[in-house]
Design a protein around this motif. Sequence first.
Motif, mmCIF file in Angstrom:
data_model
loop_
_atom_site.group_PDB
_atom_site.id
_atom_site.type_symbol
_atom_site.label_atom_id
_atom_site.label_comp_id
_atom_site.label_asym_id
_atom_site.label_seq_id
_atom_site.Cartn_x
_atom_site.Cartn_y
_atom_site.Cartn_z
ATOM 1 N N THR A 140 -9.094 -2.491 3.724
ATOM 2 C CA THR A 140 -8.589 -3.760 3.681
ATOM 3 C C THR A 140 -10.379 -4.548 3.473
ATOM 4 O O THR A 140 -10.148 -6.180 3.940
ATOM 5 C CB THR A 140 -8.019 -4.282 5.063
ATOM 6 O OG1 THR A 140 -8.713 -3.600 5.884
ATOM 7 C CG2 THR A 140 -6.654 -3.809 4.656
ATOM 8 N N ALA A 158 0.746 -5.584 1.783
ATOM 9 C CA ALA A 158 -0.205 -6.733 2.886
ATOM 10 C C ALA A 158 0.615 -7.350 3.292
ATOM 11 O O ALA A 158 1.945 -7.489 2.857
ATOM 12 C CB ALA A 158 -1.558 -7.187 2.261
ATOM 13 N N GLY A 216 -4.851 -5.397 7.551
ATOM 14 C CA GLY A 216 -3.050 -4.912 6.949
ATOM 15 C C GLY A 216 -2.420 -4.817 8.377
ATOM 16 O O GLY A 216 -2.449 -5.161 9.149
#
Length: 219
Positions: A140, A158, A216
Amino acid sequence: MSKRMSDFSIARRRMVDRQLRGRGITDPRVIEAMLKVPRHKFVEEAFASQAYSDYPLPIGERQTISQPFIVAAMSEALQLQGNEKVLEVGTGSGYQAAVLALLADQVFSLERISSLARRARLVLNQNGFSKVNIRVTDGTYGWDDEAPFDGIVVTAGAPEIPETYLQQLAIGGRLVIPVGDRNSQILKRVTRLPAGDYRTESLLDCRFVPLVGDKGWEG
Ligand code: SAH
């Protein structure tokens, strides 16, 4: 060519005709890449006979290799010509990375689960895709040292678009990412325009395993 081998290439051709061309995939480079990559090598031996079927398959660690159509649709959405530098988040089996290796110049891929990354690296090397660079980390954050990217593709769902991906996109670059809740997402394409603007398009409904990480979902 062994009987088994030719059975796989027949299944692959049928997959491309029915699942991809039949559903509107038109980019000839994507079609050609999907005809070339031996998907059955990227799934566990026990699932090899189902490798070209129209659904995702388990790859261990509660993760999945995406349905062929989704891999093709994401690849097409990146609009690659062949000279790009591309980042994938979620290496998984390595299959999408292999397809990207045929479509772009440089491919970088991030995976948070080391056992999957190790296996993907092995399969990619054994099948002539050793140019794919894999790193084990929370994807991420993207891959700052290698940015900017002409394309970023996130193969896990996501909750929202991490800011880091927007920052690591080159001007004119495309980010393709499923965004939504844990069970269903919309595949989005974000294009970075000059002057700090971004254009966002919604492409299709999809269902991915969660993007787990700092930007996330919680694991
Ligand atoms: N592209 C893969 C499909 C992967 S499934 C293929 O072609 O097989 C999604 C993958 O994303 C899983 O392997 C999962 O472990 C990984 N993942 C989830 N969250 C991640 C994160 N924050 N960083 C890197 N990888 C992540």
